[in-house]
Design an enzyme around this catalytic site. Structure first.
Site, PDB file in Angstrom:
ATOM      1  N   THR A 172       2.985   9.144   6.592  1.00 48.62           N
ATOM      2  CA  THR A 172       3.904   9.435   5.653  1.00 48.62           C
ATOM      3  C   THR A 172       4.418  10.846   5.527  1.00 48.62           C
ATOM      4  O   THR A 172       3.596  11.734   6.003  1.00 48.62           O
ATOM      5  CB  THR A 172       3.347   8.940   4.348  1.00 48.62           C
ATOM      6  OG1 THR A 172       3.356   7.553   4.012  1.00 48.62           O
ATOM      7  CG2 THR A 172       3.885   9.491   2.986  1.00 48.62           C
ATOM      8  N   ARG A 200       5.870  -5.256  -1.132  1.00 47.46           N
ATOM      9  CA  ARG A 200       4.749  -4.265  -1.930  1.00 47.46           C
ATOM     10  C   ARG A 200       5.114  -2.901  -2.051  1.00 47.46           C
ATOM     11  O   ARG A 200       6.176  -2.230  -1.327  1.00 47.46           O
ATOM     12  CB  ARG A 200       3.645  -4.051  -0.836  1.00 47.46           C
ATOM     13  CG  ARG A 200       2.546  -3.252  -0.920  1.00 47.46           C
ATOM     14  CD  ARG A 200       2.726  -1.860  -0.507  1.00 47.46           C
ATOM     15  NE  ARG A 200       1.513  -1.111  -0.535  1.00 47.46           N
ATOM     16  CZ  ARG A 200       1.420   0.211  -0.003  1.00 47.46           C
ATOM     17  NH1 ARG A 200       2.501   0.872   0.599  1.00 47.46           N
ATOM     18  NH2 ARG A 200       0.007   0.868  -0.132  1.00 47.46           N
ATOM     19  N   GLY A 202       4.024   0.980  -2.822  1.00 51.26           N
ATOM     20  CA  GLY A 202       3.040   1.763  -2.851  1.00 51.26           C
ATOM     21  C   GLY A 202       2.964   2.977  -3.756  1.00 51.26           C
ATOM     22  O   GLY A 202       3.705   2.855  -4.670  1.00 51.26           O
ATOM     23  N   ASP A 203       2.070   4.009  -3.434  1.00 52.55           N
ATOM     24  CA  ASP A 203       1.879   4.977  -4.369  1.00 52.55           C
ATOM     25  C   ASP A 203       3.200   5.786  -4.145  1.00 52.55           C
ATOM     26  O   ASP A 203       3.579   6.726  -5.432  1.00 52.55           O
ATOM     27  CB  ASP A 203       0.910   5.774  -3.807  1.00 52.55           C
ATOM     28  CG  ASP A 203       0.763   6.274  -2.579  1.00 52.55           C
ATOM     29  OD1 ASP A 203       0.946   5.495  -1.551  1.00 52.55           O
ATOM     30  OD2 ASP A 203       0.622   7.429  -2.417  1.00 52.55           O
ATOM     31  N   GLY A 224      -1.824   8.579   2.286  1.00 54.87           N
ATOM     32  CA  GLY A 224      -3.069   7.827   2.655  1.00 54.87           C
ATOM     33  C   GLY A 224      -2.938   6.524   2.090  1.00 54.87           C
ATOM     34  O   GLY A 224      -1.788   6.000   1.987  1.00 54.87           O
ATOM     35  N   GLY A 226      -2.162   4.068  -0.104  1.00 51.28           N
ATOM     36  CA  GLY A 226      -1.298   3.833  -1.475  1.00 51.28           C
ATOM     37  C   GLY A 226      -1.867   2.867  -2.708  1.00 51.28           C
ATOM     38  O   GLY A 226      -1.725   3.415  -3.670  1.00 51.28           O
TER      39      GLY A 226
HETATM   40  N1  ASP Z   1       0.698   6.194   0.818  1.00 49.40           N
HETATM   41  C1  ASP Z   1       1.381   5.596   1.590  1.00 49.40           C
HETATM   42  C2  ASP Z   1       1.432   4.202   1.380  1.00 49.40           C
HETATM   43  O1  ASP Z   1       0.387   3.525   1.091  1.00 49.40           O
HETATM   44  C3  ASP Z   1       1.023   5.399   3.298  1.00 49.40           C
HETATM   45  C4  ASP Z   1       0.760   7.145   3.505  1.00 49.40           C
HETATM   46  O2  ASP Z   1       0.578   7.896   3.091  1.00 49.40           O
HETATM   47  O3  ASP Z   1       0.803   7.089   4.957  1.00 49.40           O
HETATM   48  O4  ASP Z   1       2.359   3.398   1.184  1.00 49.40           O
END
Ligand code: ASP
Length: 311
Positions: A172, A200, A202-203, A224, A226
């Site tokens: 990301t 889905r 994510g964060d 990270g 999410g």
């Molecule tokens: N945070 C992102 C997610 O889980 C993935 C990432 O940060 O690499 O969608």
């Protein structure tokens, strides 16, 4: 708050990054910082500069955003992004978006051209069409690395419970900044995690999880796992520390460590406090980061690593 120069910092994702992915990530982050610097010089806009940094990494298949995004269980690309500015705390966010090159640009359109914060799925794509975004085929966004990562994921019978970077080595992207007058911005963009269920969320697109920004406190972008980050409200927790004048490096590291202990998973983040001081930390094995100070780019990816190069 008046600064001599703007502060701009980027990240290229947190996770278990294979060593052979370090250099492509360094190249991509250095290019992003150089682009952001050039844009700031021309426009004096920290928002334009941070958006440009993220777009640069969205174009680069070393990262999990735009082209290079990871695949869901159906083999599709569904992208997410968040932009937030710190003067009026306006935000724009999108999820489940397909077939555009620059999700961060669409998030900004949501912020600037709708009465809302968050648009999803096909309706977000319809809005992109209305805003004259160019259609990009899924093949153009999809890389061989993303396909191999999904195959490996399916063949190993994995569950998307850690960070995405173990599968495919991408990551990301985020860019945060503060201009010389103390105006701040936070931008984050992602394809999510390999093998996520279709639909889905994510964060990344969620204010308080994937990013946050308030000129009176600071600005944050996270990365990270999410599903852990959003349960922990990682960005908001880091902001609370910044508001209490905890030193930014400690604020970021402490909250990432707490996340890993409390909800599992791992994460990383970059932050700037209201004084313009940078914070970098991660509980994952690695996180790519880079920032510009006094004409020198500082960057690293491993714990304790701090490299420098001329702008
Ligand atoms: N945070 C992102 C997610 O889980 C993935 C990432 O940060 O690499 O969608």
């Amino acid at each position: 708050m008046k600064l001599d120069e703007p502060v701009i910092i980027v990240h290229g994702g947190a996770g278990n990054i294979p060593d052979n992915r370090d250099q492509p990530k360094f190249d991509g982050m250095l290019a992003a910082i150089r682009r952001a610097h050039a844009v700031y010089k021309n426009t004096s806009s920290i928002m334009d500069a941070c958006q440009a940094a993220v777009e640069c990494m969205e174009d680069d298949e070393a990262f999990n955003a735009g082209r290079g995004s990871v695949l869901n269980l159906k083999g599709e690309i569904e992208m997410e992004a968040l932009i937030m500015e710190g003067e009026n705390m306006k935000a724009g966010s999108i999820t489940g978006v397909r077939n555009i090159a620059h999700p961060i640009a669409l998030a900004r359109k949501v912020m600037e051209h709708t009465p809302h914060v968050f648009l999803m799925g096909s309706s977000a794509n319809e809005f992109a069409t209305k805003m004259n975004f160019k259609y990009v085929s899924e093949e153009d966004l999809m890389t061989d690395a993303a396909k191999v990562a999904l195959d490996n994921f399916i063949n190993k019978g994995g569950a998307p419970t850690t960070t995405e970077i173990g599968q495919g080595g991408v990551g990301t992207v985020g860019a945060i900044g503060m201009d010389v007058n103390g105006h701040m911005i936070s931008c984050t963009s992602t394809g999510g995690i390999t093998g996520k269920m279709a639909g889905r969320v994510g964060d990344t697109p969620i204010p308080g999880a994937g990013g946050y920004c308030d000129n009176t406190v600071g600005t944050v972008s996270t990365t990270g796992h999410g599903d852990s980050i959003m349960r922990f409200c990682l960005a908001q927790r880091i902001m609370t520390n910044l508001d209490q004048d905890v030193e930014p490096d400690s604020a970021v590291q402490m909250e990432c460590d707490k996340l890993s202990i409390r909800v599992g998973g791992s994460a990383g983040a970059i932050a700037i406090n209201r004084e313009g001081v940078i914070g970098i930390g991660f509980s994952s094995p690695k996180m790519g980061w880079a920032y510009l100070k006094g004409g020198i780019i500082h960057y690293g990816i491993k714990k304790g690593q701090h490299l420098t190069i001329e702008l």
